[in-house]
Design an enzyme around this catalytic site. Structure first.
Site, short mmCIF file in Angstrom:
data_model
loop_
_atom_site.label_atom_id
_atom_site.label_comp_id
_atom_site.label_asym_id
_atom_site.label_seq_id
_atom_site.Cartn_x
_atom_site.Cartn_y
_atom_site.Cartn_z
CB THR A 1 -9.23 -1.06 -7.90
OG1 THR A 1 -9.14 0.12 -7.10
CG2 THR A 1 -8.66 -2.22 -7.12
NE ARG B 1 -4.25 1.61 0.73
CZ ARG B 1 -5.14 2.03 -0.14
NH1 ARG B 1 -4.98 1.79 -1.43
NH2 ARG B 1 -6.23 2.67 0.25
N GLY C 1 -13.69 -2.15 -7.35
CA GLY C 1 -15.01 -1.62 -7.04
C GLY C 1 -15.09 -0.72 -5.82
#
Length: 569
Positions: free
Chosen positions: A383, A96, A469
């Site tokens: 994404t 991340r 999503g």
């Protein structure tokens, strides 16, 4: 300019996959790569055929997706990898993005002390975090790779130099963002033809990306975080035409991916594993499933309105906990054990009536929780997800993101830079208390990404799945898991089940024939339904009696590519 048929390309990939799948497999383990773009799936298959591991294939797919699916992911962003090593168990890597040292809690506040509008701060430098995907790829390769690092970048280099076709999906996003790019000449120069968004079928080349990949292949991952590329990222952020900011060479040089134990739980006879914080994916998916464990969903079936009612209720209770307690565990106390505690979740399940909508979904108090203010919504629209199983039975499930479509719109060396900092809460406080997901230097923003691996009763992997999503990722994955584990559907059929989510006005159901039927059947429970477009990007690999197979979301151009031939070397 040369053009090819995208539909013909998809058919050729499908035929190739079928031919590979039909080869004898008695003396080998079949290998599969599934992604949201056939060219990434084929790159994964190529690496597997060359003797690469699932980790190697995943790295190659990241590099290719950067090129062919730039609106969704890439090396300018970050991701989460869940990895099963055959015979040795499961682990995860947190790639991340992190906030630069210059980030302060008031970063997104206007002169009036209130948060600036979301779309006002997405474009440009203020939203860019330190990318993590290359360090993630490096760690995965060191831990589980079998090929040379340079081999993993070869498929992407070939496509960047030789050209790649503009898909209908990419073209659609180029049209939508045409006006947004008035201030972003690098993006327009690469993706526009004769001053307009490149038409479907156009063959584009990306020489800047190809040149950088060659450097990355020769010099290794440090070529991303130090030297010319680090300077290019810093320069793009500092001189952004909108929202210029500071992201230094020191920010890039100090970035580290984190290997950490997988977060696991049991659901019926299965063991499920996923990512821990700063992902909220595993805790929320597992919380929903555990609340449903006392119901016989198998007997109810996928066509029973009560099945979907129970799912909707558990969903909203689990999200209430997610929004209050989840964040970067290096900065705030995240009560992970409490959120997965079976007794706690049984109490939460007791709030669900099988016959009527609850209507008010407040967070609970899991063991180990501290009082705090809720986090805001996490966007994550740019994404992608992909899943791989190699010939040795190693399995990778990875979700990668640049946050919004085309990230910050800024580019460096032919790839887009993320806008991941807008996944932090825009306001650092709520009701006078600090938010768990406020931005701070070095912190990783909350995420909904939910790459998941499932083990059967015999301890063997049976499924790897994940999705794109935004906040909906959790529900896309959950309904797929229920479809496979409770309703005995194939992964492909479970992915195709209607998507479901919620907002302040009620439950949202996918606007298709099955979704509208489910909405009508659920009306007696008291729901206010809104048929909605709920796109996903689900991809999976699944162990079946016939061997490993791939599954891809029918809502997009994704595909699975099968390699049934012996690996080279």
């Amino acid at each position: 300019m040369a053009r090819h048929s995208w539909s013909m390309m998809k058919r050729l990939f499908a035929i190739s996959a079928l031919l590979c799948a039909s080869l004898p497999t008695l003396a080998m383990a079949q290998a599969v790569a599934s992604s949201a773009d056939p060219r990434a799936s084929e790159a994964g298959r190529q690496i597997l055929q060359e003797g690469g591991s699932a980790a190697d294939a995943a790295a190659a797919m990241v590099a290719v997706l950067t090129l062919v699916e730039p609106q969704s992911s890439g090396i300018g962003g970050g991701g989460f990898l869940v990895y099963h090593q055959q015979g040795k168990g499961i682990s995860t890597i947190d790639g991340r993005e992190t906030a630069p040292a210059a980030a302060k809690p008031d970063r997104f506040l206007g002169e009036d002390g209130k948060p600036r509008p979301f779309m006002d701060i997405v474009p440009g430098g203020l939203s860019v975090g330190v990318p993590g995907n290359i360090r993630l790829m490096e760690m995965a390769h060191k831990n589980w790779g079998t090929l040379r690092w340079s081999q993993l970048l070869a498929p992407a280099i070939k496509l960047a130099e030789g050209g790649f076709e503009v898909t209908p999906v990419l073209h659609d996003w180029l049209v939508r963002f045409d006006k947004n790019w008035a201030d972003f000449p690098d993006a327009r120069a690469l993706y526009h033809v004769d001053g307009k968004p490149a038409p479907v079928g156009t063959i584009l080349k990306n020489p800047a990306y190809a040149a950088f990949l060659r450097k990355l292949a020769a010099e290794g991952p440090d070529a991303f975080y130090r030297g010319d590329n680090a300077a290019a990222i810093s320069r793009a952020v500092a001189h952004a035409p909108r929202n210029p900011a500071e992201l230094t060479a020191a920010d890039l040089a100090s970035y580290q991916a984190k290997q950490q134990p997988a977060l696991c739980t049991t659901y019926r006879v299965y063991k499920l594993c996923g990512m821990g914080p700063p992902s909220s994916g595993a805790t929320t998916v597992f919380g929903i499933l555990t609340m449903l464990e006392g119901y016989n969903l198998k007997a109810m079936g996928k066509d029973n309105a009560m099945s979907w009612h129970l799912l909707a209720e558990a969903m909203q209770l689990a999200y209430a906990d997610r929004d209050l307690y989840m964040g970067d565990a290096a900065f705030v106390n995240v009560p992970v054990r409490g959120l997965l505690d079976k007794s706690y979740l049984a109490g939460r399940a007791g709030l669900i009536s099988p016959y009527v909508r609850k209507g008010d979904y407040q967070p609970g108090t899991p063991p180990g929780a501290e009082a705090r203010s809720p986090s805001g919504p996490v966007q994550e629209q740019g994404t992608t997800h992909f899943a791989v199983v190699d010939h040795q039975g190693n399995v990778a499930s990875m979700t990668s993101t640049v946050e919004s479509i085309f990230g910050s719109q800024l580019m460096a060396n032919g790839y887009f830079l993320n806008n991941e900092m807008t996944d932090f809460d825009l306001s650092p406080t709520k009701d006078g208390a600090p938010s768990a997901n406020r931005i701070e230097a070095g912190k990783r923003p909350l995420s909904s990404m939910a790459p998941t691996i499932v083990y059967g009763p015999d301890g063997k992997v049976i499924l790897a799945v994940g999705s794109a999503g935004g906040r909906r990722i959790i529900m896309h994955v959950t309904k797929t898991l229920i479809g496979v584990l409770d309703w005995d559907l194939s992964a492909q059929d479970a992915i195709a089940l209607p998507n479901i989510f919620f907002n302040k006005d009620g439950v949202l159901i996918e606007d298709n024939e099955d979704g509208r039927r489910i909405a009508a059947d659920m009306a007696p429970f008291g729901y206010a339904f809104t048929p909605s477009a709920l796109p996903s990007k689900l991809n999976a690999v699944e162990q079946t009696r016939a061997g490993w197979v791939g599954a891809a979301d029918p809502r997009g151009p994704g595909s699975a590519s099968v390699d049934g031939s012996p690996p080279q070397g």
